[in-house]
Design an enzyme around this catalytic site. Structure first.
Site, PDB file in Angstrom:
ATOM      1  CB  THR A  82      -0.982  -0.080   1.103  1.00  0.00           C
ATOM      2  OG1 THR A  82       0.011   0.196   2.361  1.00  0.00           O
ATOM      3  CG2 THR A  82      -1.747  -1.256   1.312  1.00  0.00           C
TER       4      THR A  82
ATOM      5  NE  ARG B 276       1.272  -3.123 -18.117  1.00  0.00           N
ATOM      6  CZ  ARG B 276       1.884  -2.716 -16.903  1.00  0.00           C
ATOM      7  NH1 ARG B 276       2.075  -3.391 -16.003  1.00  0.00           N
ATOM      8  NH2 ARG B 276       2.094  -1.465 -16.733  1.00  0.00           N
TER       9      ARG B 276
ATOM     10  N   GLY C 213       1.604  -3.529 -10.912  1.00  0.00           N
ATOM     11  CA  GLY C 213       0.760  -2.196 -10.457  1.00  0.00           C
ATOM     12  C   GLY C 213      -0.334  -1.966 -11.399  1.00  0.00           C
ATOM     13  NE  ARG C 214       1.090   3.300 -15.156  1.00  0.00           N
ATOM     14  CZ  ARG C 214       2.512   3.294 -14.967  1.00  0.00           C
ATOM     15  NH1 ARG C 214       3.231   2.115 -14.903  1.00  0.00           N
ATOM     16  NH2 ARG C 214       3.001   4.255 -14.841  1.00  0.00           N
TER      17      ARG C 214
ATOM     18  CG  HIS D 277       7.615   5.189  -8.222  1.00  0.00           C
ATOM     19  ND1 HIS D 277       8.120   5.286  -6.844  1.00  0.00           N
ATOM     20  CD2 HIS D 277       6.370   5.668  -8.066  1.00  0.00           C
ATOM     21  CE1 HIS D 277       7.217   5.569  -6.044  1.00  0.00           C
ATOM     22  NE2 HIS D 277       5.833   5.684  -6.556  1.00  0.00           N
TER      23      HIS D 277
ATOM     24  NE  ARG E  59       2.867   7.147 -10.817  1.00  0.00           N
ATOM     25  CZ  ARG E  59       1.900   7.779 -11.118  1.00  0.00           C
ATOM     26  NH1 ARG E  59       1.496   7.696 -12.645  1.00  0.00           N
ATOM     27  NH2 ARG E  59       1.157   8.526 -10.502  1.00  0.00           N
TER      28      ARG E  59
ATOM     29  N   GLY F 129       5.815  -2.813 -15.881  1.00  0.00           N
ATOM     30  CA  GLY F 129       5.514  -3.351 -17.224  1.00  0.00           C
ATOM     31  C   GLY F 129       5.224  -4.921 -17.209  1.00  0.00           C
TER      32      GLY F 129
ATOM     33  NE  ARG G  38      -5.338  -0.660  12.300  1.00  0.00           N
ATOM     34  CZ  ARG G  38      -5.512   0.394  11.789  1.00  0.00           C
ATOM     35  NH1 ARG G  38      -6.656   0.927  11.164  1.00  0.00           N
ATOM     36  NH2 ARG G  38      -4.472   1.379  11.517  1.00  0.00           N
TER      37      ARG G  38
HETATM   38  C1  LIG Z   1      -1.593   6.085  -9.729  1.00  0.00           C
HETATM   39  C2  LIG Z   1      -0.060   5.414  -9.243  1.00  0.00           C
HETATM   40  C3  LIG Z   1      -0.011   5.433  -7.890  1.00  0.00           C
HETATM   41  C4  LIG Z   1       1.092   4.967  -7.251  1.00  0.00           C
HETATM   42  N1  LIG Z   1       1.564   5.115  -5.906  1.00  0.00           N
HETATM   43  C5  LIG Z   1       2.444   4.478  -5.227  1.00  0.00           C
HETATM   44  C6  LIG Z   1       2.908   4.763  -3.919  1.00  0.00           C
HETATM   45  O1  LIG Z   1       2.064   5.527  -3.224  1.00  0.00           O
HETATM   46  N2  LIG Z   1       4.150   4.129  -3.452  1.00  0.00           N
HETATM   47  C7  LIG Z   1       4.719   3.151  -4.106  1.00  0.00           C
HETATM   48  O2  LIG Z   1       5.633   2.760  -3.783  1.00  0.00           O
HETATM   49  N3  LIG Z   1       4.711   3.322  -5.360  1.00  0.00           N
HETATM   50  C8  LIG Z   1       3.553   3.760  -6.120  1.00  0.00           C
HETATM   51  N4  LIG Z   1       3.351   3.609  -7.352  1.00  0.00           N
HETATM   52  C9  LIG Z   1       4.184   2.783  -8.276  1.00  0.00           C
HETATM   53  C10 LIG Z   1       3.953   1.243  -8.291  1.00  0.00           C
HETATM   54  O3  LIG Z   1       3.809   0.718  -6.978  1.00  0.00           O
HETATM   55  C11 LIG Z   1       4.556   0.486  -9.107  1.00  0.00           C
HETATM   56  O4  LIG Z   1       6.117   0.469  -8.866  1.00  0.00           O
HETATM   57  C12 LIG Z   1       4.586   0.721 -10.767  1.00  0.00           C
HETATM   58  O5  LIG Z   1       3.106   1.242 -10.770  1.00  0.00           O
HETATM   59  C13 LIG Z   1       4.612  -0.632 -11.300  1.00  0.00           C
HETATM   60  O6  LIG Z   1       4.622  -0.602 -12.673  1.00  0.00           O
HETATM   61  P1  LIG Z   1       3.399  -1.006 -13.555  1.00  0.00           P
HETATM   62  O7  LIG Z   1       2.320  -0.260 -13.256  1.00  0.00           O
HETATM   63  O8  LIG Z   1       3.954  -0.783 -14.947  1.00  0.00           O
HETATM   64  O9  LIG Z   1       3.210  -2.394 -13.290  1.00  0.00           O
HETATM   65  C14 LIG Z   1       2.223   4.255  -8.159  1.00  0.00           C
HETATM   66  C15 LIG Z   1       1.956   3.868  -9.390  1.00  0.00           C
HETATM   67  C16 LIG Z   1       0.667   4.580 -10.141  1.00  0.00           C
HETATM   68  C17 LIG Z   1       0.492   4.186 -11.440  1.00  0.00           C
END
Ligand SMILES: Cc1cc2nc3c(=O)[nH]c(=O)nc-3n(C[C@H](O)[C@H](O)[C@H](O)COP(=O)(O)O)c2cc1C
Length: 340
Positions: free
Chosen positions: A121, A271, A290-291, A236, A239, A269, A138
């Site tokens: 999270t 998928r 993630g996504r 990330h 990002r 990435g 929790r």
């Molecule tokens: C909208 C969004 C919010 C994210 N928020 C967090 C975050 O709060 N903490 C974190 O460690 N990673 C965050 N990430 C990164 C993801 O945990 C993860 O590293 C990343 O999305 C993996 O790549 P993928 O989406 O291509 O699978 C976020 C990613 C996105 C797209």
């Protein structure tokens, strides 16, 4: 409800934020950061996909491994497969408040638990982001891993104390968020961490400490020397910084340096179950998605997340069977080849 219906529902819910493309590859995102896409030109996001795509599989079917076992152990806990839910948070900042932070966190954490795995999270400038993750963990009786931003050590340790109370399996810091403008803009410090900082954090808790956002062998070695027990090789999702390498580009070197001494997780990435197999063959112990799970959460809540995870696991099982692997330990660099 099947996965197709989940995705159609998500397309409605996410209108203007995410197009729920056939393959989520960052080429057609209507939003960047903030939003669902990548930072800047989005090259770091797309590179994750491209770095995985250049690896191909060696199909091998004349072998005795008729049963595939995907079970995986994470810090003493048995998971059904080596696919974890990534942290996707920050509803207000990223989705203009249209989605509910608690519902997203809950869907990801409870959906992962129902599938026999675990989700991470997030954390953000709004205290509600971290609180939503902890509330979900929790509710799942501790079955989750909160990720804390690289705040001052004092603020990190304060949040670790809260995480401990939920019974969380481990705690993580997304160290690659050290440049996050949406934190600094509202006066919340995020900073690069020194080895001494990490040592202090690791010693402050008995929970396993994971550092997320490791993209170089040098950083992986600092993590190892400073008391972390795991890393997430991650940019990330493209990002944090534009124009980084893809995670599949850097994973083999990092795994060669620290695997066996640190739990090596990777995201970016991934998928399909084939992508999972590739990352394991490149040296990861397990992966985070993630996504695609966020999309499943928006379209189908916990049940959507469970279904998406199980679909990935099913594809992994088939990919293992067709590359001669019976168990995760059988997955080696021999199952893949680099064509570029
Ligand atoms: C909208 C969004 C919010 C994210 N928020 C967090 C975050 O709060 N903490 C974190 O460690 N990673 C965050 N990430 C990164 C993801 O945990 C993860 O590293 C990343 O999305 C993996 O790549 P993928 O989406 O291509 O699978 C976020 C990613 C996105 C797209």
């Amino acid at each position: 409800m099947d996965l197709q219906e989940v995705r159609e529902k998500a397309r409605e819910v996410l209108k203007g934020i995410c197009r729920v493309c056939v393959v989520c590859d960052g080429r057609n995102c209507p939003t960047g950061v903030p939003g669902i896409g990548g930072a800047g030109t989005g090259e770091g996001f797309r590179r994750n996909i491209a770095s995985l795509a250049r690896w191909k599989l060696n199909l091998r079917v004349l072998h005795p491994r008729k049963i595939q076992d995907t079970t995986f152990e994470l810090f003493g806990h048995k998971l059904s497969f080596p696919i974890l839910g990534g942290a996707i948070a920050g509803a207000k900042v990223n989705f203009g408040g249209r989605l509910d932070e608690r519902e997203i966190a809950r869907a990801l954490v409870l959906g992962a638990k129902a599938a026999g795995t675990v989700a991470l999270t997030g954390d953000g400038p709004d205290p509600e982001v971290f609180a939503a993750g902890l509330a979900a963990i929790r509710e799942a009786d501790g079955w989750g891993i909160p990720v804390i931003k690289p705040r001052s050590n004092k603020e990190i340790i304060k949040r670790i104390r809260e995480a401990e109370k939920t019974g969380a399996l481990a705690v993580a810091i997304d160290v690659d968020a050290a440049g996050l403008f949406n934190m600094t803009r509202v006066g919340q410090v995020v900073e690069p961490k020194t080895a001494e900082d990490i040592i202090e954090i690791a010693r402050s808790t008995s929970l396993p400490l994971i550092l997320k956002g490791i993209m170089t062998v040098a950083d992986a070695k600092v993590a190892l020397a400073s008391g972390a027990v795991g890393i997430v090789v991650s940019n990330h999702g493209g990002r944090a910084l534009d124009h980084t390498l893809g995670t599949a580009d850097v994973l083999p070197g990092i795994a060669a340096a620290v695997k066996g001494r640190l739990m090596v997780l990777v995201d970016g990435g991934i998928r399909s179950g084939v992508d999972v197999l590739k990352m394991l063959a490149l040296g990861a112990d397990a992966v985070l998605v993630g996504r695609p799970l966020f999309i499943a959460a928006c379209g189908g809540g916990p049940q959507g997340v469970k279904m998406q995870l199980e679909a990935l696991a099913q594809e992994l099982t088939v990919a293992m069977r067709l590359t001669g692997c019976g168990a995760l330990q059988d997955i080696s660099s021999e199952v893949i080849c680099n064509v570029m």
